[in-house]
Design an enzyme around this catalytic site. Structure first.
Site, PDB file in Angstrom:
ATOM      1  N   LYS A 207       0.841  -1.200   0.000  1.00 38.92           N
ATOM      2  CA  LYS A 207       0.000   0.000   0.000  1.00 38.92           C
ATOM      3  C   LYS A 207       0.878   1.253   0.000  1.00 38.92           C
ATOM      4  O   LYS A 207       2.077   1.187   0.332  1.00 38.92           O
ATOM      5  CB  LYS A 207      -0.907  -0.008   1.228  1.00 38.92           C
ATOM      6  CG  LYS A 207      -0.153   0.031   2.557  1.00 38.92           C
ATOM      7  CD  LYS A 207      -1.068  -0.247   3.745  1.00 38.92           C
ATOM      8  CE  LYS A 207      -0.292  -0.218   5.048  1.00 38.92           C
ATOM      9  NZ  LYS A 207      -1.125  -0.679   6.186  1.00 38.92           N
TER      10      LYS A 207
ATOM     11  N   TYR B 254      15.740  29.770   7.397  1.00 36.55           N
ATOM     12  CA  TYR B 254      14.623  30.566   7.896  1.00 36.55           C
ATOM     13  C   TYR B 254      14.582  30.610   9.421  1.00 36.55           C
ATOM     14  O   TYR B 254      14.733  29.588  10.086  1.00 36.55           O
ATOM     15  CB  TYR B 254      13.302  29.993   7.399  1.00 36.55           C
ATOM     16  CG  TYR B 254      13.099  30.074   5.900  1.00 36.55           C
ATOM     17  CD1 TYR B 254      13.321  31.264   5.204  1.00 36.55           C
ATOM     18  CD2 TYR B 254      12.675  28.961   5.187  1.00 36.55           C
ATOM     19  CE1 TYR B 254      13.123  31.338   3.833  1.00 36.55           C
ATOM     20  CE2 TYR B 254      12.458  29.012   3.822  1.00 36.55           C
ATOM     21  CZ  TYR B 254      12.688  30.211   3.147  1.00 36.55           C
ATOM     22  OH  TYR B 254      12.486  30.277   1.798  1.00 36.55           O
TER      23      TYR B 254
HETATM   24  C1  PLP Z   1      -0.450  -1.773   6.812  1.00 41.13           C
HETATM   25  C2  PLP Z   1      -1.122  -3.022   7.223  1.00 41.13           C
HETATM   26  C3  PLP Z   1      -0.391  -4.203   7.408  1.00 41.13           C
HETATM   27  C4  PLP Z   1       1.121  -4.244   7.386  1.00 41.13           C
HETATM   28  O1  PLP Z   1       1.609  -3.714   8.601  1.00 41.13           O
HETATM   29  P1  PLP Z   1       3.193  -3.721   8.925  1.00 41.13           P
HETATM   30  O2  PLP Z   1       3.278  -3.334  10.333  1.00 41.13           O
HETATM   31  O3  PLP Z   1       3.796  -2.719   7.988  1.00 41.13           O
HETATM   32  O4  PLP Z   1       3.636  -5.102   8.618  1.00 41.13           O
HETATM   33  C5  PLP Z   1      -1.092  -5.364   7.677  1.00 41.13           C
HETATM   34  N1  PLP Z   1      -2.431  -5.359   7.756  1.00 41.13           N
HETATM   35  C6  PLP Z   1      -3.165  -4.233   7.617  1.00 41.13           C
HETATM   36  C7  PLP Z   1      -4.638  -4.286   7.747  1.00 41.13           C
HETATM   37  C8  PLP Z   1      -2.538  -3.029   7.354  1.00 41.13           C
HETATM   38  O5  PLP Z   1      -3.264  -1.909   7.218  1.00 41.13           O
END
Ligand code: PLP
Length: 389
Positions: A44, A279
């Site tokens: 993702k 800045y």
């Molecule tokens: C992002 C996510 C994962 C993976 O989590 P990690 O800690 O990066 O392994 C697994 N399941 C769901 C539902 C997620 O949203």
């Protein structure tokens, strides 16, 4: 996101080098840790900033049989990519009116957390003339997405089984997600696992025959073998980053960070003592020194919260961001050294060439390494190395 060979020949302002051999090795390491379970590579948010499609292909080459995304759009883009036609792809963050029909037609596995989602999946299956592959999501204690135990779960399971008997859905999965798997020994882990077993048992008693039951994310995959069940959903660990420093370093788990973020020093100049830098003049040179201009900033995902704190390796030495990080650039105090413009400045990488890691930046910014890599902006080209197996 730029993914180009042409750019590799020209010196780059900045680049995120993505080592796909490291990613493949991480996937193999995780598979060996969870030998009885299938592995879902979670890609993702553009593969946590590493590039979803190249990382998905590398993960599949190393034995991942599932890919996971948050949104259906991310999942549809993966299905459309070359070489990802046969792998199972699951997405879990749906909103009403989402592309359910496209998902059914693309043979995606979809998550259903409530009745509205089941109804939309069923309607899409009718239109598409094919069953929707659904994973019923149980909220076992995270308090986020998912169906509450008790009557809500009974209703959802009952309705899904009715639709399955009509040939409109296939219940391919029962699943849940942990709240505190990155805190070993947290009492909620056992409580959630127990609750999940009960909710699975209920659905199976009523007649559900899921292909996969799954709850483990990266931290649970690394520390709780009893949570692996049929499938582990590993995100951060495939990118070689530890879910939390308290759990251990990547090396403690045999993992290697995949992303190296580097920039070309854009300018080096001598300045007198007492010179304000960037800045707000939050840094004043303590004496005559040299300043190096690093041409990346918060538009590239460098957190402004790491102003006066983030580490950078220049010419073999750690330097610290001097003053504020701006949109496109920041400055480091080079302590009188005068590296040539164009010298490589490494913000983070695996750490074995002496460079800082994404975890170091997370500490400097008061966040987690997940956020550091995921935020790296689209203006930074991803350069893939070790692409072939
Ligand atoms: C992002 C996510 C994962 C993976 O989590 P990690 O800690 O990066 O392994 C697994 N399941 C769901 C539902 C997620 O949203």
């Amino acid at each position: 996101m730029t993914e180009t060979a042409a750019l590799r020949t020209a010196p780059l302002r900045a680049r995120a080098e993505i080592d796909l051999a490291a990613l493949r090795a991480n996937v193999r390491t995780l598979r060996a840790l969870a030998p009885g379970a299938a592995l879902m590579a979670v890609v993702k948010s553009d593969g946590y900033g590493h590039g979803a499609v190249p990382c998905a292909r590398a993960a599949v080459a190393a034995g991942a049989t599932w890919l996971g995304t948050a949104t259906p759009e991310e999942a549809l883009a993966l299905r459309a990519a070359d070489g990802l036609d046969d792998v199972r792809i699951m997405c879990w963050l749906w909103t009403p009116g989402g592309p359910w029909r496209e998902a059914v037609e693309a043979r995606l596995d979809v998550s259903v957390s409530g009745m509205w989602a089941l109804r939309e999946a069923v309607a899409a299956a009718r239109e598409a003339g094919a069953p929707a592959r659904v994973h019923l999501k149980a909220d076992t204690g995270l308090g986020r997405n998912g169906c509450q135990p008790g009557d809500d779960w009974a209703d959802l399971v009952g309705e899904a089984l009715r639709a399955e008997r009509e040939g409109l859905v296939t219940i391919t999965g029962l699943w849940s997600h942990f709240a505190c798997a990155d805190e070993p020994g947290h009492p909620s882990i056992d409580a959630q696992l127990g609750q999940f077993r009960e909710m699975v048992a209920y659905a199976e008693q009523r007649g559900a025959r899921p292909e996969v039951r799954h709850i483990a994310n990266s931290p649970a995959t690394l520390t709780r073998p009893d949570s692996h069940l049929d499938l582990v959903r590993t995100g951060i660990a495939i990118y070689g980053i530890s879910p939390s420093p308290e759990l251990g370093s990547p090396a403690d788990f045999g993992l290697r960070p995949v992303m190296t973020l580097a920039a070309s020093v854009a300018l080096v100049k001598r300045v007198p003592g007492g010179h304000g830098v960037s800045y707000g003049h939050r840094y004043i040179t303590p004496g005559a020194t040299t300043l190096g201009l690093i041409p990346v900033g918060y538009a590239d995902g460098i957190p402004r919260h790491a102003s006066s704190a983030g580490p950078v390796l220049v010419n073999g030495k750690w330097r610290t961001v001097a003053g504020r990080i701006a949109m496109d650039q920041f400055v480091v105090d080079l302590g009188g050294e005068e590296p040539a413009p164009g010298t490589e400045a490494v913000l983070f990488g695996p750490g074995d060439r002496g460079e800082p890691t994404a975890e170091d930046w997370a500490q400097a910014a008061g966040t987690i390494a997940y956020e550091i890599v995921t935020r790296i902006g689209t203006r930074v080209p991803r350069v893939y190395v070790n692409v072939a197996r």
